[in-house]
Motif scaffolding. Structure first.
Motif, PDB file in Angstrom:
ATOM      1  N   VAL A 197     -12.514 -19.335  24.582  1.00 63.89           N
ATOM      2  CA  VAL A 197     -12.120 -18.578  24.016  1.00 63.89           C
ATOM      3  C   VAL A 197     -10.293 -19.039  24.282  1.00 63.89           C
ATOM      4  O   VAL A 197      -9.760 -20.160  25.216  1.00 63.89           O
ATOM      5  N   GLN A 198      -9.447 -19.292  22.953  1.00 60.98           N
ATOM      6  CA  GLN A 198      -8.816 -20.702  23.055  1.00 60.98           C
ATOM      7  C   GLN A 198      -7.659 -19.249  22.438  1.00 60.98           C
ATOM      8  O   GLN A 198      -7.321 -18.884  21.404  1.00 60.98           O
ATOM      9  N   TYR A 199      -5.808 -19.612  22.805  1.00 58.63           N
ATOM     10  CA  TYR A 199      -4.795 -18.900  21.862  1.00 58.63           C
ATOM     11  C   TYR A 199      -4.586 -19.623  21.397  1.00 58.63           C
ATOM     12  O   TYR A 199      -4.327 -21.094  21.262  1.00 58.63           O
ATOM     13  N   LEU A 200      -3.355 -18.961  19.643  1.00 55.52           N
ATOM     14  CA  LEU A 200      -3.167 -19.746  18.820  1.00 55.52           C
ATOM     15  C   LEU A 200      -1.755 -19.565  19.372  1.00 55.52           C
ATOM     16  O   LEU A 200      -1.009 -19.868  18.169  1.00 55.52           O
ATOM     17  N   THR A 201      -1.067 -18.395  19.716  1.00 53.56           N
ATOM     18  CA  THR A 201       0.234 -18.243  19.045  1.00 53.56           C
ATOM     19  C   THR A 201       0.593 -17.140  20.600  1.00 53.56           C
ATOM     20  O   THR A 201      -0.473 -17.346  21.817  1.00 53.56           O
ATOM     21  N   ASP A 202       1.906 -17.406  21.121  1.00 51.39           N
ATOM     22  CA  ASP A 202       2.290 -16.733  21.982  1.00 51.39           C
ATOM     23  C   ASP A 202       3.033 -15.445  21.606  1.00 51.39           C
ATOM     24  O   ASP A 202       2.121 -14.717  21.282  1.00 51.39           O
ATOM     25  N   SER A 203       3.517 -14.690  23.366  1.00 52.87           N
ATOM     26  CA  SER A 203       3.330 -13.505  22.634  1.00 52.87           C
ATOM     27  C   SER A 203       4.975 -12.557  22.528  1.00 52.87           C
ATOM     28  O   SER A 203       4.795 -11.714  23.315  1.00 52.87           O
ATOM     29  N   SER A 204       5.269 -13.296  22.424  1.00 55.56           N
ATOM     30  CA  SER A 204       7.098 -13.724  21.920  1.00 55.56           C
ATOM     31  C   SER A 204       6.782 -12.984  20.811  1.00 55.56           C
ATOM     32  O   SER A 204       8.231 -12.174  20.998  1.00 55.56           O
ATOM     33  N   SER A 205       6.678 -12.412  19.957  1.00 60.04           N
ATOM     34  CA  SER A 205       6.309 -11.432  18.295  1.00 60.04           C
ATOM     35  C   SER A 205       4.501 -11.110  18.034  1.00 60.04           C
ATOM     36  O   SER A 205       3.755 -11.513  18.601  1.00 60.04           O
ATOM     37  N   ILE A 206       5.251  -9.708  17.443  1.00 60.33           N
ATOM     38  CA  ILE A 206       4.215  -9.380  17.620  1.00 60.33           C
ATOM     39  C   ILE A 206       3.429 -10.052  16.249  1.00 60.33           C
ATOM     40  O   ILE A 206       3.873 -10.064  15.654  1.00 60.33           O
ATOM     41  N   VAL A 207       2.265 -10.009  16.553  1.00 57.66           N
ATOM     42  CA  VAL A 207       1.091 -10.972  15.383  1.00 57.66           C
ATOM     43  C   VAL A 207      -0.194  -9.618  15.527  1.00 57.66           C
ATOM     44  O   VAL A 207       0.046  -9.072  15.817  1.00 57.66           O
ATOM     45  N   LEU A 208      -0.476  -9.298  13.641  1.00 58.67           N
ATOM     46  CA  LEU A 208      -1.495  -8.505  13.274  1.00 58.67           C
ATOM     47  C   LEU A 208      -1.938  -9.738  11.734  1.00 58.67           C
ATOM     48  O   LEU A 208      -1.640 -10.499  11.642  1.00 58.67           O
ATOM     49  N   ALA A 209      -3.264  -9.002  12.120  1.00 61.67           N
ATOM     50  CA  ALA A 209      -4.705  -8.578  10.554  1.00 61.67           C
ATOM     51  C   ALA A 209      -4.347 -10.405  10.893  1.00 61.67           C
ATOM     52  O   ALA A 209      -4.236 -11.044   9.414  1.00 61.67           O
ATOM     53  N   PRO A 210      -5.247 -11.378  11.577  1.00 66.06           N
ATOM     54  CA  PRO A 210      -5.653 -12.750  11.495  1.00 66.06           C
ATOM     55  C   PRO A 210      -6.731 -12.487  10.240  1.00 66.06           C
ATOM     56  O   PRO A 210      -7.561 -11.535  10.960  1.00 66.06           O
ATOM     57  N   ARG A 211      -7.195 -12.899   9.647  1.00 66.14           N
ATOM     58  CA  ARG A 211      -7.710 -13.357   8.519  1.00 66.14           C
ATOM     59  C   ARG A 211      -8.369 -15.162   8.567  1.00 66.14           C
ATOM     60  O   ARG A 211      -7.892 -16.043   8.244  1.00 66.14           O
ATOM     61  N   PHE A 212      -9.344 -16.016   8.375  1.00 62.63           N
ATOM     62  CA  PHE A 212      -9.712 -16.525   8.536  1.00 62.63           C
ATOM     63  C   PHE A 212     -10.306 -17.328   6.301  1.00 62.63           C
ATOM     64  O   PHE A 212     -11.029 -16.231   5.899  1.00 62.63           O
ATOM     65  N   SER A 213     -10.182 -18.313   6.561  1.00 60.67           N
ATOM     66  CA  SER A 213     -10.820 -18.873   5.270  1.00 60.67           C
ATOM     67  C   SER A 213     -11.472 -19.193   5.385  1.00 60.67           C
ATOM     68  O   SER A 213     -12.944 -19.111   6.129  1.00 60.67           O
ATOM     69  N   PHE A 228      10.759  -8.442  11.003  1.00 54.40           N
ATOM     70  CA  PHE A 228      10.328  -7.826   9.759  1.00 54.40           C
ATOM     71  C   PHE A 228       9.360  -8.730   9.015  1.00 54.40           C
ATOM     72  O   PHE A 228       9.004  -9.961   9.202  1.00 54.40           O
ATOM     73  N   PRO A 229       7.896  -8.176   9.020  1.00 54.94           N
ATOM     74  CA  PRO A 229       6.609  -8.416   8.332  1.00 54.94           C
ATOM     75  C   PRO A 229       6.858  -9.739   7.292  1.00 54.94           C
ATOM     76  O   PRO A 229       7.458  -9.372   6.499  1.00 54.94           O
ATOM     77  N   GLN A 230       5.789 -11.275   7.534  1.00 59.83           N
ATOM     78  CA  GLN A 230       5.618 -12.017   6.885  1.00 59.83           C
ATOM     79  C   GLN A 230       4.364 -12.367   7.545  1.00 59.83           C
ATOM     80  O   GLN A 230       4.161 -12.758   7.820  1.00 59.83           O
ATOM     81  N   ILE A 231       3.836 -13.299   6.097  1.00 61.35           N
ATOM     82  CA  ILE A 231       2.936 -13.579   6.226  1.00 61.35           C
ATOM     83  C   ILE A 231       2.695 -15.472   6.626  1.00 61.35           C
ATOM     84  O   ILE A 231       4.078 -16.363   6.140  1.00 61.35           O
ATOM     85  N   TYR A 232       1.995 -15.502   7.518  1.00 61.40           N
ATOM     86  CA  TYR A 232       1.904 -16.482   8.208  1.00 61.40           C
ATOM     87  C   TYR A 232       0.851 -18.073   7.271  1.00 61.40           C
ATOM     88  O   TYR A 232      -0.395 -17.134   8.102  1.00 61.40           O
ATOM     89  N   VAL A 233       0.463 -18.825   7.661  1.00 64.93           N
ATOM     90  CA  VAL A 233      -0.938 -20.038   7.509  1.00 64.93           C
ATOM     91  C   VAL A 233      -1.079 -20.414   8.390  1.00 64.93           C
ATOM     92  O   VAL A 233       0.202 -21.708   8.495  1.00 64.93           O
ATOM     93  N   LEU A 234      -1.719 -20.808   9.231  1.00 64.90           N
ATOM     94  CA  LEU A 234      -1.795 -21.620  10.565  1.00 64.90           C
ATOM     95  C   LEU A 234      -3.317 -22.070  10.231  1.00 64.90           C
ATOM     96  O   LEU A 234      -4.973 -22.188   9.819  1.00 64.90           O
ATOM     97  N   ASP A 235      -3.400 -23.844  10.754  1.00 63.16           N
ATOM     98  CA  ASP A 235      -4.225 -24.627  10.477  1.00 63.16           C
ATOM     99  C   ASP A 235      -5.118 -24.587  11.739  1.00 63.16           C
ATOM    100  O   ASP A 235      -4.029 -24.697  12.898  1.00 63.16           O
TER     101      ASP A 235
END
Length: 439
Positions: A197-213, A228-235
């Motif tokens: 297991v590796q963590y990609l974000t901290d727990s300071s805000s709600i995150v939802l719906a991760p999806r792989f490329s 407000f909900p916004q979409i991010y792209v994470l490497d």
């Protein structure tokens, strides 16, 4: 040989594929329970002293992968008559027949200078007394020994069942900690079986719906860090991220990549109305695909990128629809009792997985892309959010338990509804998304 090939034919029919061309019989199974194939995987031979521990551990992970499918049964080492002490020594097939092993997997491991690990293995048809296919060899770093074990298991699984591989894959999910009324959530990634297991974000805000490329190197997700909900792209490699730009006064969520990775389909709420949009990642140019007073969300591309399945309440209740990837009039495909949501197209293109709510229970189900042959695989207080394994054979989903102390966990189930089991995670977990096979 006839006995072994007959068993393979049973496997292929039950798995929805075709029996081997060499099989003398084709057995059509219409109902019943699969009898797991008994196999043996002795500890791999350590070809030098430094490889001793990893040789044993690697063989155990191979066994866990295979037995975890429900299609194989590992014969314990205490029942073995023969001992594999050399990778090149002839196999005493009579000894393995005596304990009813249908297949035998042998391997050897060496740890070389610089931490280079070399793994080689063979698979044998015990009753035919011959090797099944050719031996293979993998090389990598010592830290990557678990991944090499998954690769060995993938090769064995594919040779015996004819199915595509899926063990050498990862899952991105939402890791959950804390009480139900103050749940902390962050993105995490792990091997398909819950390891590394590796963590990609901290727990300071709600995150939802991760999806792989499609290549597994990027992850889309929704964050509420601005309120407000916004979409991010994470490497995945660098954990660097950027926001997908959106119009002022709008909210975007439920993103998913196109099969070529060049576009993102998502939901956007503006003026109280929620529709589906498609954005070109390179140019940032977006296209509105639906235009209705209803709520359209949870879009998912077909594997060929030509169509999109999504959920909508345009009929008065939450149902599933399919439309062209460029928009147009959608076609409803769900007609059973209850409400349908979170549709995901199978990698094979033949099925759509979904969440169904009916009579106070939640289910994970599958149906053909024309809505026929609906089949419910699970039932509980709350099951939701299916995601497909790379070979389209297994579905992972979130199961939430009841009560004030209830928590979320990840489960997997075969598309036949067999082999329901919990995925081991360090803490609570939800909203999984399966990666493609790793390179």
């Amino acid at each position: 040989m006839k006995r072994f090939l007959t068993l393979l034919s049973v496997f292929f029919c039950l798995l929805g594929g075709q029996p081997l061309a060499a099989a003398p019989l084709r057995i059509e199974i219409t109902e019943g329970v699969i009898e797991p194939l008994p196999y043996a995987v002795p500890d791999f031979v350590a070809e030098n002293a430094a490889a001793g521990t990893v040789a044993r551990d690697l063989a155990r992970v191979v066994a866990e992968d295979l037995s975890g499918t429900g299609l194989f049964r590992d014969i314990p080492a205490s029942a073995h008559i023969s001992k594999i002490t050399s990778f090149s020594s002839p196999v005493e097939f009579a000894d393995w027949k005596a304990i009813n092993a249908q297949a035998l997997i042998t391997g050897a491991v060496s740890l070389q200078s610089g931490g280079r690990l070399v793994v080689k293995f063979r698979v044998y048809d015990v009753f035919a007394g011959q090797e099944l296919g050719n031996g293979l060899q993998f090389a990598g770093t010592q830290d990557g020994w678990r991944r090499m074990a998954h690769k060995v298991a993938d090769a064995v699984y594919s040779r015996i069942t004819g199915e595509g591989a899926y063990f050498d894959s990862r899952v991105v999910f939402v890791s959950e900690t804390g009480p139900k009324d103050d749940r902390k959530k962050r993105l995490a990634i792990m091997d398909y079986d819950g390891a590394n297991v590796q963590y990609l974000t901290d727990s300071s805000s709600i995150v939802l719906a991760p999806r792989f490329s499609p290549t597994g190197d990027r992850i889309l997700y929704t964050s509420y860090e601005t309120g407000f909900p916004q979409i991010y792209v994470l490497d995945v490699a660098s954990v660097g991220r950027r926001v997908l730009e959106q119009q002022a006064g709008t909210m975007s969520f439920a993103p998913r990549f196109s099969p070529d990775g060049r576009a993102v389909v998502y939901s956007l709420t503006q003026g109280g109305n929620t529709d589906i949009y498609k954005m070109d990642i390179g140019t940032g140019r977006s296209q509105r695909l639906t235009s209705a007073p209803s709520i359209e969300t949870a879009p998912s591309f077909s594997p060929d990128g030509r169509r999109i399945v999504f959920e909508s309440d345009r009929s008065g209740t939450q149902q599933l629809y399919i439309m062209s990837a460029d928009g147009g009039e959608p076609q409803r495909i769900s007609f059973g009792q209850g409400r349908y949501g979170t549709p995901v197209w199978s990698p094979r293109g033949d099925l759509v997985a979904f969440t169904k709510q009916s009579k106070g229970r939640f289910h994970i189900g599958v149906m053909r892309t024309d809505g026929s042959e609906e089949r419910l695989l699970t039932a509980s207080f709350l099951d939701e959010g299916p995601t497909w394994s790379p070979n389209g054979r297994v579905i992972m989903f979130t199961r939430e338990s009841q009560g004030a102390n209830g928590s979320a966990s990840l489960y997997t189930v075969d598309i036949t509804g067999r082999n329901l089991k919990r995925v081991k995670t360090i803490s609570g977990a939800s909203d999984p998304a399966w990666s493609p096979l790793q390179d």
